[in-house]
Design a protein around this motif. Sequence first.
Motif, short mmCIF file in Angstrom:
data_model
loop_
_atom_site.label_atom_id
_atom_site.label_comp_id
_atom_site.label_asym_id
_atom_site.label_seq_id
_atom_site.Cartn_x
_atom_site.Cartn_y
_atom_site.Cartn_z
N MET A 158 46.96 1.86 53.70
CA MET A 158 47.80 3.12 54.41
C MET A 158 46.82 3.64 55.52
N ALA A 159 46.34 3.09 56.43
CA ALA A 159 45.38 3.48 57.43
C ALA A 159 45.82 4.72 58.25
N ALA A 160 47.05 4.74 58.65
CA ALA A 160 47.73 5.58 59.43
C ALA A 160 47.75 7.07 58.78
N SER A 161 47.69 7.08 57.52
CA SER A 161 48.19 8.33 56.73
C SER A 161 47.19 9.26 56.61
N LEU A 162 45.97 9.18 57.25
CA LEU A 162 44.85 10.20 57.06
C LEU A 162 44.91 11.63 57.44
N VAL A 163 45.18 11.81 58.92
CA VAL A 163 45.17 12.92 59.52
C VAL A 163 46.96 13.50 59.43
N LYS A 164 47.27 14.49 58.96
CA LYS A 164 48.68 14.91 58.73
C LYS A 164 49.17 15.58 59.99
N ASP A 165 50.38 15.58 60.05
CA ASP A 165 51.22 16.16 61.28
C ASP A 165 50.52 15.74 62.65
N ASP A 166 50.61 14.41 62.77
CA ASP A 166 49.62 13.79 63.76
C ASP A 166 50.56 13.10 64.83
N PRO A 167 51.27 13.53 65.72
CA PRO A 167 52.17 12.94 66.45
C PRO A 167 51.32 11.90 67.51
N PRO A 182 49.57 28.11 56.14
CA PRO A 182 48.35 28.59 56.60
C PRO A 182 47.13 27.74 56.01
N TRP A 183 47.27 26.95 55.05
CA TRP A 183 46.62 26.16 54.38
C TRP A 183 45.86 25.05 54.98
N ARG A 184 46.78 24.86 56.01
CA ARG A 184 46.36 23.57 57.02
C ARG A 184 44.89 23.82 57.78
N LEU A 185 44.16 22.72 57.64
CA LEU A 185 42.73 22.85 57.98
C LEU A 185 42.48 21.82 59.22
N PRO A 186 41.85 22.23 60.18
CA PRO A 186 41.62 21.39 61.45
C PRO A 186 40.95 20.32 60.95
N VAL A 187 40.79 19.21 61.86
CA VAL A 187 40.26 17.89 61.39
C VAL A 187 38.54 18.13 61.50
N ASP A 188 38.24 19.23 61.99
CA ASP A 188 36.61 19.26 61.88
C ASP A 188 36.22 20.43 60.94
N ALA A 189 37.13 20.71 60.21
CA ALA A 189 36.86 21.80 59.15
C ALA A 189 36.04 21.04 57.88
N GLU A 190 35.17 21.70 57.16
CA GLU A 190 34.24 21.19 56.24
C GLU A 190 34.73 20.32 55.29
N GLY A 191 35.94 20.26 54.66
CA GLY A 191 36.59 19.34 53.70
C GLY A 191 36.81 18.07 54.40
#
Length: 528
Positions: free
Chosen positions: A208-217, A172-181
Motif C-alpha cells: 500500500m505504498a500510495a497510502s502514507l500521506v493523507k488527503d494528498d492530491p 484540526p487534528w491533521r498534522l503537516p508532513v514535517d510534524a514530529e510524529g
Amino acid sequence: MTSSPPAWLADAVLYQIYPQSFADSDGDGIGDFAGIEQKLDHLAWLGITTIWINPCFTSPFHDAGYDVADFLTVAPRYGTNGDLAALVDSAGRRGIRVLLDLVAGHTSDQHPWFTASAGDPGDHRYIWAPEDLRPPGYQPSPGSRPGWYRPNFFPSQPALNFGYARADPGEPWRLPVDAEGPRANRQALRDIMDHWLALGLAGFRVDMAASLVKDDPGHVETAKLWTELRGWLDGAHPQAVLLSEWGDPGTAVPAGFHGDFFLQFGGDDDGLPLRSLWNNDAGTVSEEWAPARPYFDAEGAGTPQTFLTAWRAATDTIGDAGFAVLPSSNHDFSRLACGPRTAEQLPAAFVFQLTWPTLPAIHYGDEIGMRYLPGLPDHEGSVLGPRYNRAGSRTPMQWDSSTNAGFSTGPADRLYLPLDPDPDRPTVAAQRADETSLIHLVRRLIALRKATPELGASAGVKVLCAGYPLVYVRGSRYVVVVNPGRTPATATLPAEVRCSALEASGVTITDSGDIGAAGFGYGVFEVE
C-alpha cells in the motif's frame, strides 16, 4: 535525482512466496523459513533470481501478517531471525536474492507504538481525532487516551501518521508532513530497512505504498516522502531495491521506486490493465468491479489493447528510471488457473509474461498451474466481501503425491488452508518428470529470456498485430506469437522472412510471412 536501478534488477525473474503455504519443515501445518530453504534448489533449477516473501514479522495475523506488531522480529511460526538469515545466505549461494514485504503505512493495533499512543494524548505516531468528533470509519481508542483512531484497512490496522498534504479547519487534528510524529515515522522506515538490509536482504516490496500521506492530491507529498527515502537508500544500500504495491508504474517509479506492479487495482483505469489480461471474475474480484472478458479468454472475446495502451503510457513515463512488473497473479488476486480457464490455456499466458518487456513475477504454484480454489472459509482476513475471498490463491504448494501434497507432514486438519481436493491436481514432482509439462515450458522460457537480452525487460518491442493472435517483435530479430483463444487465428508479417522456432506449439510462420496459430498456440521465433 535518484540513480538508475541496480543492474541486477533488469534481469530479475521474481517469485512470490506466501510463507504460510509454501513448505512446512516441522509438521505444524504452517510453512516456515526452513521449508523455503529446503526448496531453494528447485527454485534455482527453475531459474528464479529473486524471491519476494509476504510479511513474515511478528503479528496477531488478523490480516495474514499485514498487521505487524514488531517490525524487527520475525513471527515464531516461521522461525527466528537467525533462520531468516540462514535462508538469505543459502539463497545467495544459489544466486537468488530475497526481498521482504514491508508494511509501511500501518501497524497492528497490538504494536507497542500503538498501545503507547493509545495511552498518551501527546503521541502523534498515529492519526487521532478528539473524543467529541468521530469521523467516518475511525475506531474507538482502546486505551486511556480519549478519542478515535484512523485505520488504514481493517480496524486492527491503525494508520501511521505521515501527515496530511492539506489542512482542513473541520479536522484540526491533521498534522503537516514535517510534524514530529510524521518525522519519527519516516525515520522508523529507514531504521527498519537498515536493520534487514544489514542481514543481507536485497530490498523490499512495499505494501500500500500510495497510502502514507493523507488527503494528498496527485500523491505529491507521498512521492516526496518516497523520493527522500530512495535518496537515502541509494547512498546507504546502493544495490538494494524498492518495489511498490501502487498499481500505477507511471506514478510509482517517478515517486522513487525501482519498479511497480500492474495490479488488479490502481491507475487511471482502476486496475483494468492487469484484469484485462487474465482476470475472469473467479471469485477474488470486488463486487464493485464489473466482470470483464480478459484477453486470455478461450472465447476470444477480449482485447490486448487495454493493457498495451496502459503499458505504453507507463513505460514512456518511466524511461530508464525503473520497471513495470507483470505478475501472473498474487495473494490478493485470482490465479491464472481459475474459473473456466483450463490447463491448456496457461502456456500462452506464460509465453507472453516471460517475453514482454516487463519484470515477470510468478506467484508460487502458478508455474505448475495450481488453481484458484473457491469456497474456502474466511481465514486470517481473507474474505473482503461477498465475492472477494483471497484464500483461494493462498492454498498449500503442491509438491508431490505424498501426504498433504508434500507441503506438510502434519494432519490435514492443521494445514494453514485446505489443499486442492482434485485427485488430478498438478504437482511439482509429476511435472518435473514430464518434459512436456508447464513447469518445463516455464523453465525453458526463463532460460531463453536470460540468454537473450532482446527478450528481457529493457529491449524494445513493436506490436504487429493486437488481436487474436497477438504478434510482436522483440529487438530486431525475435517474433513472438500468442493465441489465447481456442479458435485458430492468422496474421501476416509485413515482409518475407525466414524464421526458426525457439519455443513453439501450434504456431507456424511461412517464408512469405504468413502466421498460422492454432487455438491456445504460442511461439517464439528467431529471424534468420
